[in-house]
Motif scaffolding. Structure first.
Motif, PDB file in Angstrom:
ATOM      1  N   GLU A  33      26.374  34.732  46.718  1.00  0.00           N
ATOM      2  CA  GLU A  33      27.650  35.414  46.951  1.00  0.00           C
ATOM      3  C   GLU A  33      28.126  36.149  45.694  1.00  0.00           C
ATOM      4  N   TYR A  34      27.888  35.549  44.516  1.00  0.00           N
ATOM      5  CA  TYR A  34      28.228  36.247  43.264  1.00  0.00           C
ATOM      6  C   TYR A  34      27.400  37.517  43.134  1.00  0.00           C
ATOM      7  N   ALA A  35      26.119  37.413  43.423  1.00  0.00           N
ATOM      8  CA  ALA A  35      25.227  38.573  43.325  1.00  0.00           C
ATOM      9  C   ALA A  35      25.649  39.668  44.301  1.00  0.00           C
ATOM     10  N   GLU A  36      26.004  39.290  45.518  1.00  0.00           N
ATOM     11  CA  GLU A  36      26.433  40.278  46.517  1.00  0.00           C
ATOM     12  C   GLU A  36      27.728  40.964  46.097  1.00  0.00           C
ATOM     13  N   ARG A  37      28.659  40.194  45.547  1.00  0.00           N
ATOM     14  CA  ARG A  37      29.933  40.769  45.089  1.00  0.00           C
ATOM     15  C   ARG A  37      29.698  41.731  43.927  1.00  0.00           C
ATOM     16  N   LEU A  90      30.569  45.796  43.819  1.00  0.00           N
ATOM     17  CA  LEU A  90      31.402  46.410  42.778  1.00  0.00           C
ATOM     18  C   LEU A  90      30.628  47.479  42.008  1.00  0.00           C
ATOM     19  N   PHE A  91      29.384  47.192  41.662  1.00  0.00           N
ATOM     20  CA  PHE A  91      28.558  48.138  40.925  1.00  0.00           C
ATOM     21  C   PHE A  91      28.262  49.365  41.782  1.00  0.00           C
ATOM     22  N   HIS A  92      27.969  49.148  43.050  1.00  0.00           N
ATOM     23  CA  HIS A  92      27.740  50.231  44.017  1.00  0.00           C
ATOM     24  C   HIS A  92      28.917  51.194  44.016  1.00  0.00           C
ATOM     25  N   GLU A  93      30.130  50.649  44.124  1.00  0.00           N
ATOM     26  CA  GLU A  93      31.331  51.488  44.178  1.00  0.00           C
ATOM     27  C   GLU A  93      31.602  52.166  42.832  1.00  0.00           C
TER      28      GLU A  93
END
Length: 201
Positions: free
Chosen positions: A72-76, A80-83
Motif C-alpha cells: 500500500e505504501y508503494a502504491e501510494r 503521488l509520483f505519477h501525478e
C-alpha cells in the motif's frame, strides 16, 4: 534594485564567506546589506501599511501516514509520483528531461514514458539532456545510455568546460558571486535546450 540610490549595497562579509564555501546557512540575507530575500515557503505583501512576510506552507512533522502493508505504501508513492510528473508535462511544444543517470532523474524519465504509454501526456519530441564527463570518475554516461536504450530516447549531451571568462561574465551579469562550476555550466545546457526547441524541461 541595486541601481536605487537608497539601497545599501555594502557587501556582507559573512554571506560572501558562506557563498565562497558553498555553504549558505542564512535564510533571508544576501550579499548586500540593503537587500533581503524571501525565506523558503514565504510570500511578501506590500501595502500602504508596510511590508508583511508570511509563511504559506510548512511540513507537519507530527503527521503520520499509516497503511496496512508495504504494498500500500508503494502504491501510494506511485500515485503521488505519477501525478507529480504528469502535472509538469504541459507545454505548447515538446517537453524534455534532464538525465544524470542517477535514480532520481532516471525515475522521472521512466515515469514520463509510462505517462506517454497511458496517453496521459503528449510524447511528441521528448528528449533528454545530460552533462557527461568522458574519462572522469564522475561520468555517468553508462547509466545515462542504459536509460536512453531502455526507452529508445533521443539523448543530448553537453561536456562542461571550465571557463574563467564565463564565471566573470556571470558575476558581472548577476552582480552576485557565482561560486560553483554548475552555475557556469548551466548556460551551455540551456543553450542546447533552446536550440532544440525545448522550453519545458
Amino acid at each position: 534594485i541595486l541601481q536605487v540610490p537608497s539601497v545599501d549595497t555594502t557587501p556582507q562579509e559573512g554571506i560572501a564567506a558562506e557563498l565562497l564555501a558553498v555553504e549558505v546557512t542564512s535564510r533571508d540575507e544576501t550579499l548586500y546589506q540593503g537587500v533581503r530575500r524571501l525565506p523558503p515557503a514565504h510570500y511578501l505583501v506590500v501595502s500602504a501599511q508596510g511590508l508583511r512576510c508570511q509563511r504559506y506552507w510548512d511540513i507537519d512533522l507530527d503527521r503520520q501516514i499509516r497503511f496496512r502493508n508495504p504494498q500500500e505504501y508503494a502504491e501510494r508513492f506511485f500515485d503521488l509520483f505519477h501525478e507529480a510528473v504528469r502535472c509538469r508535462m504541459r507545454s505548447l511544444g515538446p517537453v524534455g528531461a534532464e538525465l544524470s543517470g542517477g535514480v532520481d532523474s532516471s525515475s522521472v524519465v521512466g515515469m514520463a514514458q509510462h505517462l506517454f504509454g497511458e496517453g496521459h501526456a503528449a510524447s511528441a519530441g521528448f528528449e533528454t539532456f545530460s552533462w557527461v564527463f568522458p574519462g572522469a570518475k564522475c561520468d555517468e554516461s553508462a547509466y545515462i545510455n542504459d536509460v536512453v536504450r531502455m526507452w529508445k530516447l533521443r539523448s543530448n549531451t553537453v561536456v562542461p568546460r571550465a571557463d574563467a571568462r564565463r564565471f566573470a561574465d556571470k558575476v558581472r551579469e548577476s552582480r552576485y558571486l557565482v561560486t560553483d562550476a554548475i552555475g557556469a555550466w548551466v548556460d551551455a545546457r540551456l543553450d542546447l535546450q533552446r536550440a532544440r526547441g525545448f522550453r519545458v524541461v
